[in-house]
Design an enzyme around this catalytic site. Structure first.
Site, PDB file in Angstrom:
ATOM      1  N   SER A 165      44.241  39.577  43.829  1.00  0.00           N
ATOM      2  CA  SER A 165      45.119  39.883  44.951  1.00  0.00           C
ATOM      3  C   SER A 165      44.811  41.196  45.664  1.00  0.00           C
ATOM      4  O   SER A 165      43.763  41.327  46.270  1.00  0.00           O
ATOM      5  CB  SER A 165      46.555  39.857  44.446  1.00  0.00           C
ATOM      6  N   HIS A 166      45.720  42.169  45.565  1.00  0.00           N
ATOM      7  CA  HIS A 166      45.571  43.414  46.320  1.00  0.00           C
ATOM      8  C   HIS A 166      44.643  44.414  45.633  1.00  0.00           C
ATOM      9  O   HIS A 166      44.465  45.520  46.130  1.00  0.00           O
ATOM     10  CB  HIS A 166      46.948  44.042  46.532  1.00  0.00           C
ATOM     11  N   ASP A 179      46.645  40.625  52.436  1.00  0.00           N
ATOM     12  CA  ASP A 179      45.921  41.190  51.289  1.00  0.00           C
ATOM     13  C   ASP A 179      44.765  40.294  50.836  1.00  0.00           C
ATOM     14  O   ASP A 179      44.441  39.308  51.505  1.00  0.00           O
ATOM     15  CB  ASP A 179      46.890  41.466  50.132  1.00  0.00           C
ATOM     16  N   ASP A 205      44.279  37.929  48.645  1.00  0.00           N
ATOM     17  CA  ASP A 205      44.454  36.484  48.476  1.00  0.00           C
ATOM     18  C   ASP A 205      45.395  35.869  49.505  1.00  0.00           C
ATOM     19  O   ASP A 205      45.763  34.691  49.385  1.00  0.00           O
ATOM     20  CB  ASP A 205      44.925  36.157  47.055  1.00  0.00           C
ATOM     21  N   ASP A 248      48.599  36.412  50.365  1.00  0.00           N
ATOM     22  CA  ASP A 248      50.036  36.172  50.205  1.00  0.00           C
ATOM     23  C   ASP A 248      50.905  37.331  50.678  1.00  0.00           C
ATOM     24  O   ASP A 248      52.116  37.198  50.770  1.00  0.00           O
ATOM     25  CB  ASP A 248      50.378  35.751  48.759  1.00  0.00           C
ATOM     26  N   ARG A 249      50.297  38.479  50.983  1.00  0.00           N
ATOM     27  CA  ARG A 249      51.106  39.612  51.462  1.00  0.00           C
ATOM     28  C   ARG A 249      50.987  39.749  52.976  1.00  0.00           C
ATOM     29  O   ARG A 249      50.040  39.244  53.582  1.00  0.00           O
ATOM     30  CB  ARG A 249      50.628  40.919  50.834  1.00  0.00           C
ATOM     31  N   LYS A 266      54.439  33.698  47.937  1.00  0.00           N
ATOM     32  CA  LYS A 266      54.659  34.448  49.168  1.00  0.00           C
ATOM     33  C   LYS A 266      53.519  34.100  50.109  1.00  0.00           C
ATOM     34  O   LYS A 266      52.476  33.624  49.684  1.00  0.00           O
ATOM     35  CB  LYS A 266      54.767  35.935  48.892  1.00  0.00           C
TER      36      LYS A 266
HETATM   37  C1  VG1 Z   1      52.960  44.002  42.289  1.00  0.00           C
HETATM   38  C2  VG1 Z   1      54.179  44.038  43.183  1.00  0.00           C
HETATM   39  C3  VG1 Z   1      54.985  42.757  43.026  1.00  0.00           C
HETATM   40  C4  VG1 Z   1      54.071  41.556  43.334  1.00  0.00           C
HETATM   41  C5  VG1 Z   1      52.846  41.611  42.451  1.00  0.00           C
HETATM   42  C6  VG1 Z   1      51.851  40.523  42.781  1.00  0.00           C
HETATM   43  O1  VG1 Z   1      53.353  43.915  40.929  1.00  0.00           O
HETATM   44  O2  VG1 Z   1      54.977  45.160  42.878  1.00  0.00           O
HETATM   45  O3  VG1 Z   1      56.086  42.811  43.885  1.00  0.00           O
HETATM   46  O4  VG1 Z   1      54.758  40.359  43.107  1.00  0.00           O
HETATM   47  O5  VG1 Z   1      52.174  42.857  42.618  1.00  0.00           O
HETATM   48  O6  VG1 Z   1      51.469  40.585  44.119  1.00  0.00           O
HETATM   49  P1  VG1 Z   1      53.390  45.193  39.967  1.00  0.00           P
HETATM   50  O7  VG1 Z   1      53.760  44.638  38.619  1.00  0.00           O
HETATM   51  O8  VG1 Z   1      52.045  45.816  40.015  1.00  0.00           O
HETATM   52  O9  VG1 Z   1      54.421  46.109  40.537  1.00  0.00           O
HETATM   53  V1  VG1 Z   1      49.956  40.047  44.567  1.00  0.00           V
HETATM   54  O10 VG1 Z   1      49.901  39.980  46.205  1.00  0.00           O
HETATM   55  O11 VG1 Z   1      49.024  41.317  43.872  1.00  0.00           O
HETATM   56  O12 VG1 Z   1      49.713  38.646  43.747  1.00  0.00           O
HETATM   57 CO    CO Z   2      48.332  38.920  46.857  1.00  0.00          CO
END
Ligand code: VG1
Ligand code: CO
Length: 544
Positions: A113-114, A278, A280, A282-283, A377
């Site tokens: 993801s991010h 982001d 993948d 979803d953001r 998302k």
């Molecule tokens: C983070 C965010 C959370 C989100 C998760 C996955 O998690 O705070 O809100 O759902 O990333 O997003 P954490 O545990 O690092 O706070 V994604 O777009 O990285 O799948």
């Molecule tokens: Co993501």
């Protein structure tokens, strides 16, 4: 074709976090590491024999190799059919969409993801269930348990599938269908939003868009949707070429990492609307001219205006937000007289509420917004939703948000991240905060008085499971909050997240700078947790 049974031993670190298993690419490339985890997923599933799975990833480094390995393991484990995106690509929301559209048994998403990509970056694997959403905790725990007992995995010895060619292939007894990763998703978007009206906004009203794909998976999607379908000029897309290392950037759409876009939107003669997604897809981050929309405000504005968009004209049944997300959406829910649920961080907690028809929209402060059309998302969905609303309202982004504040009040909000802390330091800091909880209630700090302090636990209103230790919550009498939790998506050390929120009803106060408004709360948060003393950090690594 021979199936090989490969003896292996467990890796002790395969417990999925907030969103799947995430590790450094090199960690995943250790002998059998990926194969162990995939076999553990398949072992944890009930009767997957003959079933259909969806497979794809965000195109980061190791995506292609991983897909070939997964296909061969799936074939050896008697999966019936795999629907894989062309070139091994699928955004996270598109996987969710395809699982639902084609009634698949589940799906495997390859993404961190991010988190940054490339040979020295991160990789990840996530399993989604037949509702299209992230595996619930019971399943991720079962996968982990399997990974701790694993003694062998099964893999087919065969040639690689040519993933660049659409078509149907046979891997021993399994069918592999290589599909266009965009088509189903685009059709779903067209069923929710008024594309003609959005087209009109661009062509008749000269509205200027700027979308930053951050060299990640939304690049090809944005080209198909904005350029080819909606006819925006190619210059409207930034960083839309998907690169295996995402251009060396940090594919997290916020004011710090989406720098090029932010400079454009805050520079001279900016476009009307800016957005980014982001790694993948979803953001989402939404910007107007010299204007940033916080994710919670975005969810609140979408909820308040949803009836203006075709997909939601019947209204909303309820909304949900993660606990650290600001309470801006709650005010809209109150006015609409619908419930607003508060869940732990991570999209998996919205799944049951969506499946049970208890909510229509949901979101998180971490730039995540979504709805009942899928179970993830959805970055481009949020962008299209905004564009549809702007086309109807004929207002600027800033005007829409400011009018919203005038009606509901403004929630000033910020998140401070302290990255790369030693795990033990971060855990001790949280434990020490936990120990203070019983004495904090009723305490006054300047103008702020704590009325309740707790360690957030959530009971799912559908299956009644309880999830505890989801963050330390300090709630103040004036509605302000300070929240502390540790990230569950990092791959190195620990990240402490501190979330700050305060509320102002009076429009005379709405144009203040949020960092300024939150500064007293921020020092209080740092002092109460003794972040400087315990972790040696003067300043957070990132403020969003
Ligand atoms: C983070 C965010 C959370 C989100 C998760 C996955 O998690 O705070 O809100 O759902 O990333 O997003 P954490 O545990 O690092 O706070 V994604 O777009 O990285 O799948
Ligand atoms: Co993501």
């Amino acid at each position: 074709m021979p199936i090989n049974k490969i003896p292996t031993t467990p890796y002790l670190d395969q417990r999925p976090g907030t969103s799947g298993l995430r590790k450094k690419v090199k960690h995943f490339q250790q002998p059998h590491y990926l194969a162990n985890f995939i076999q553990s997923i398949l072992d944890a599933l009930d009767s997957s024999t003959g079933k259909t799975l969806v497979l794809g990833g965000d195109g980061r480094y190791y995506n292609q190799e991983a897909i070939q390995i997964i296909l061969k393991i799936a074939a050896a484990n008697q999966i019936g059919r795999i629907i894989v995106g062309q070139n091994g690509l699928f955004s996270t929301p598109a996987v969710s969409c395809v699982i639902r559209n084609r009634q698949a048994f589940g799906g495997i998403i390859l993404s961190a993801s991010h988190n940054p990509a490339g040979i020295n970056g991160d990789f990840g694997v996530k399993y989604n269930a037949s509702n299209g959403g992230p595996a619930p905790e019971s399943l991720t725990e079962a996968i982990y348990q399997k990974s701790q007992q694993i003694q062998q995995y099964y893999i087919l010895e065969s040639e690689d599938i040519p993933l660049d060619q659409l078509g149907i292939y046979i891997l021993w007894e399994m069918t592999v269908e290589v599909v266009d990763p965009i088509a189903d998703y685009l059709a779903l978007m067209e069923s929710l939003f008024d594309f003609d009206r959005i087209k009109d906004l661009f062509h008749q009203q000269g509205f200027q868009l700027c979308f930053d794909a951050m060299h990640a998976i939304t690049g090809p999607y944005a080209q198909a949707i904005f350029q080819h379908r909606l006819g925006v000029q190619p210059g409207a897309l930034l960083n839309h070429i998907l690169l295996p290392d995402f251009g060396g950037g940090h594919p997290d759409p916020n004011l710090v990492y989406a720098k090029t876009l932010v400079e454009k939107m805050y520079g001279g003669n900016p476009p009307d609307f800016g957005a980014a997604s982001d790694g993948d897809g979803d953001r989402n981050m939404i910007l107007g001219q010299q204007f940033f929309v916080t994710p919670a405000d975005s969810l609140a504005v979408l909820a308040a205006n949803a009836h203006l968009v075709p997909g939601y004209q019947k209204g909303l049944v309820g909304i949900a937000r993660s606990m650290p997300t600001s309470q801006a959406p709650d005010r809209v829910a109150e006015k609409l007289d619908i419930p607003c649920y508060e869940t732990p961080t991570g999209w998996k907690f919205f799944g049951n509420l969506l499946d049970a028809g208890k909510i229509t929209l949901c979101g998180e402060e971490s730039f995540g917004t979504g709805a009942n059309h899928i179970r993830e998302k959805d970055g481009l969905w949020a962008v299209l939703f905004w564009l549809n609303l702007l086309a109807v309202k004929k207002q600027s982004v800033a005007a829409m948000v400011k009018n919203h504040w005038a009606e509901y009040g403004r929630h000033f909000y910020s998140r401070y991240d302290y990255d790369d802390l030693p795990l033990e330091t971060a855990q001790t800091l949280m434990e020490d905060l936990n120990k203070q909880l019983s004495t904090l209630g009723g305490k006054q700090f300047g103008n702020y008085k704590i009325y309740t302090a707790d360690d957030f636990a959530y009971q799912d209103s559908v299956d009644h499971t309880i999830t505890s230790h989801q963050g330390i919550r300090l709630c103040f009498e004036d509605g302000s909050r300070i929240i502390y939790r540790l990230s569950g998506t990092g791959t190195q050390g620990a990240t402490l997240r501190v979330y700050l929120e305060t509320f102002a009803l009076d429009p005379a106060q709405h144009n203040q700078d949020s960092q300024q408004v939150l500064s007293i709360l921020a020092s209080l948060a740092q002092n109460l947790a003794q972040i400087k003393e315990k972790a040696g950090c003067d300043q957070p690594s990132v403020i969003t």
